[in-house]
Design an enzyme around this catalytic site. Structure first.
Site, PDB file in Angstrom:
ATOM      1  N   ASP A  34     -69.086  59.897 -44.373  1.00 38.05           N
ATOM      2  CA  ASP A  34     -70.538  60.065 -44.195  1.00 38.05           C
ATOM      3  C   ASP A  34     -70.976  59.473 -42.863  1.00 38.05           C
ATOM      4  OD1 ASP A  34     -71.470  59.595 -47.719  1.00 38.05           O
ATOM      5  OD2 ASP A  34     -70.536  61.267 -46.660  1.00 38.05           O
ATOM      6  N   PHE A  83     -58.629  60.543 -48.423  1.00 41.39           N
ATOM      7  CA  PHE A  83     -58.283  61.958 -48.320  1.00 41.39           C
ATOM      8  C   PHE A  83     -57.995  62.300 -46.859  1.00 41.39           C
ATOM      9  CE2 PHE A  83     -59.808  61.229 -52.307  1.00 41.39           C
ATOM     10  CZ  PHE A  83     -61.115  60.771 -52.267  1.00 41.39           C
ATOM     11  N   ASP A 124     -57.971  63.970 -43.994  1.00 42.26           N
ATOM     12  CA  ASP A 124     -58.555  65.172 -43.374  1.00 42.26           C
ATOM     13  C   ASP A 124     -58.489  65.002 -41.867  1.00 42.26           C
ATOM     14  OD1 ASP A 124     -62.059  64.557 -42.956  1.00 42.26           O
ATOM     15  OD2 ASP A 124     -60.400  63.147 -43.011  1.00 42.26           O
TER      16      ASP A 124
HETATM   17  N1  LIG Z   1     -61.718  62.311 -46.170  1.00 43.48           N
HETATM   18  C1  LIG Z   1     -62.718  63.114 -46.544  1.00 43.48           C
HETATM   19  N2  LIG Z   1     -62.715  64.388 -46.109  1.00 43.48           N
HETATM   20  C2  LIG Z   1     -63.741  65.168 -46.512  1.00 43.48           C
HETATM   21  C3  LIG Z   1     -64.773  64.742 -47.352  1.00 43.48           C
HETATM   22  C4  LIG Z   1     -65.612  65.863 -47.543  1.00 43.48           C
HETATM   23  C5  LIG Z   1     -66.845  65.990 -48.349  1.00 43.48           C
HETATM   24  N3  LIG Z   1     -67.085  64.924 -49.253  1.00 43.48           N
HETATM   25  C6  LIG Z   1     -68.452  64.572 -49.350  1.00 43.48           C
HETATM   26  C7  LIG Z   1     -69.045  65.195 -50.513  1.00 43.48           C
HETATM   27  C8  LIG Z   1     -69.445  64.281 -51.365  1.00 43.48           C
HETATM   28  C9  LIG Z   1     -69.072  62.939 -50.920  1.00 43.48           C
HETATM   29  O1  LIG Z   1     -70.186  62.100 -50.948  1.00 43.48           O
HETATM   30  C10 LIG Z   1     -68.625  63.097 -49.498  1.00 43.48           C
HETATM   31  O2  LIG Z   1     -69.617  62.668 -48.635  1.00 43.48           O
HETATM   32  C11 LIG Z   1     -65.077  66.919 -46.815  1.00 43.48           C
HETATM   33  N4  LIG Z   1     -63.969  66.468 -46.210  1.00 43.48           N
HETATM   34  C12 LIG Z   1     -63.113  67.121 -45.225  1.00 43.48           C
HETATM   35  O3  LIG Z   1     -63.736  66.899 -43.951  1.00 43.48           O
HETATM   36  C13 LIG Z   1     -63.468  68.020 -43.093  1.00 43.48           C
HETATM   37  C14 LIG Z   1     -64.802  68.677 -42.758  1.00 43.48           C
HETATM   38  O4  LIG Z   1     -65.561  67.777 -41.984  1.00 43.48           O
HETATM   39  P1  LIG Z   1     -66.802  68.379 -41.141  1.00 43.48           P
HETATM   40  O5  LIG Z   1     -66.151  69.451 -40.198  1.00 43.48           O
HETATM   41  O6  LIG Z   1     -67.385  67.197 -40.428  1.00 43.48           O
HETATM   42  O7  LIG Z   1     -67.733  69.023 -42.154  1.00 43.48           O
HETATM   43  C15 LIG Z   1     -62.567  68.957 -43.886  1.00 43.48           C
HETATM   44  O8  LIG Z   1     -61.221  68.601 -43.691  1.00 43.48           O
HETATM   45  C16 LIG Z   1     -62.972  68.617 -45.331  1.00 43.48           C
HETATM   46  O9  LIG Z   1     -61.947  68.951 -46.248  1.00 43.48           O
HETATM   47  C17 LIG Z   1     -64.753  63.382 -47.789  1.00 43.48           C
HETATM   48  O10 LIG Z   1     -65.617  62.880 -48.536  1.00 43.48           O
HETATM   49  N5  LIG Z   1     -63.700  62.621 -47.353  1.00 43.48           N
END
Ligand SMILES: Nc1nc2c(c(CN[C@H]3C=C[C@H](O)[C@@H]3O)cn2[C@@H]2O[C@H](COP(=O)(O)O)[C@@H](O)[C@H]2O)c(=O)[nH]1
Length: 346
Positions: free
Chosen positions: A324, A242, A244
């Site tokens: 993570d 994804f 991000d």
């Molecule tokens: N590529 C990717 N992007 C992800 C996630 C997640 C949440 N997933 C969790 C939930 C259950 C699963 O176990 C994952 O641990 C949020 N985001 C993105 O990150 C950014 C926010 O970051 P920060 O400012 O540090 O909180 C924002 O663009 C958000 O859209 C992911 O998993 N992969």
């Protein structure tokens, strides 16, 4: 899905082949694959972590029960799952919930759970279809002086999503039921019906599809249900990472991505990127391709290791591991540049 858009994985490959300011580096791909392979082989990282039993890093906020309410919660959260970064590192949007203080993505989850405990039917599409900005501002109120960014855009997303879901009898469960266990059919249904999820850009002479929120929506359902019931997709391995603004930091940390000096200068000067800007597309496309190469590298290592033959790996697990890890090792990762952008796509 726009007729002519390249699907996400082909978009990633096309962008990586043509990229000018971002490079995918095999040595760094290998380094990341080695670390993640070890963790998978030892069973330290697996899809069960998604529901966060006993966690305190934020996963404890995720739904615990694999039911229709979990699907509605995931759809609501992923409709709002973008742009949490704050202007300054020391003054962030944050939500305190059950004695924990959350920032970033987890602060959104904490605010949603806080609202549900206050009796607000926030996961009900009939409710959020008519939600006002004032109501959302209350629901997402901050416990610091920094408010949640892009509030109006979030209301627009919710109003569209609630209205469209009425055509699916008021629950995303019915969208899943229409797709017969195909993640690609569900992806196409989401980006065709919910415009806020249609994350596409022009790159060189092609329309490229990144579909970050549409794919993470499917991935979160797959993870929550551990590939069963509503989370059972026979083509889940066709979902990409994804794109991000956090995974690129983890990929830079391993050396799997390399930025040109002009791009580093731009980022270090706090350049505010716009969605579709060439370098922004290159960062996202190269991230998709780098994670694909990491996943293939891990697959080769698992297949060659007799003790790890049936350990599953896909781009979702690689992505979640990196994401993570980026949060868990913020101290190291915060030295890695991240590109600033305000967009509803990620
Ligand atoms: N590529 C990717 N992007 C992800 C996630 C997640 C949440 N997933 C969790 C939930 C259950 C699963 O176990 C994952 O641990 C949020 N985001 C993105 O990150 C950014 C926010 O970051 P920060 O400012 O540090 O909180 C924002 O663009 C958000 O859209 C992911 O998993 N992969």
């Amino acid at each position: 899905m726009s007729a002519e858009a390249l699907p996400p994985l082909e978009s990633g490959e096309f962008i990586a082949e043509n990229s000018q300011d971002v490079k995918v580096v095999q040595a760094g791909v290998k380094k990341a694959a080695d670390v993640i392979f070890e963790s998978l082989r030892k069973g330290e990282f697996s899809v069960e972590l998604w529901k966060g039993a006993g966690a305190t890093d934020g996963h404890e906020l995720n739904p615990k029960v694999m039911d229709e309410k979990a699907v509605d919660w995931i759809f609501l959260v992923d409709t709002l799952n973008f742009s949490f970064w704050s202007e300054s590192e020391d003054k962030k949007y944050e939500v305190r919930h059950k004695g924990q203080t959350y920032t970033g993505y987890w602060s959104l989850c904490a605010a949603v759970n806080r609202a549900m405990e206050e009796g607000i039917p926030i996961t009900n599409p009939g409710y959020y279809a008519g939600m006002t900005e004032k109501e959302l501002a209350y629901l997402l109120r901050s416990d610091s002086e920094v408010e949640m960014p892009l509030l109006q855009e979030r209301v627009n997303n919710l109003q569209e999503a609630g209205k469209v879901l009425k055509e699916f009898d008021g629950s995303f469960v019915n969208c899943i039921k229409k797709c017969g266990g195909s993640a690609q059919k569900l992806l196409s249904l989401v980006v065709s019906n919910f415009s806020s999820y249609r994350d596409e850009a022009m790159y060189k002479d092609k329309t490229v599809a990144i579909y970050k929120r549409a794919q993470i929506l499917i991935a979160d359902i797959w993870s929550c249900f551990e590939g069963q019931g509503y989370g059972s997709f026979d083509d889940i391995s066709s979902i990409t990472m994804f794109a991000d603004y956090r995974i690129p930091q983890a990929l830079l940390f391993f050396g799997a991505l390399e930025y040109s000096q002009p791009l580093l200068d731009k980022i270090n000067n706090n350049h505010m990127f716009t969605s579709g800007e060439r370098e922004e597309v290159e960062i996202r496309g190269c991230s998709i391709w780098a994670v694909k190469l990491i996943e293939e590298e891990i697959s080769r290592m698992l297949a060659a290791d007799p003790t790890a033959k049936d350990v599953p790996v896909n781009a979702i697990l690689v992505d979640n591991y990196l994401w993570d890890m980026r949060r868990a090792r913020r101290a190291d990762m915060d030295n890695m540049p991240f590109h600033r952008i305000r967009t509803i796509y990620y």
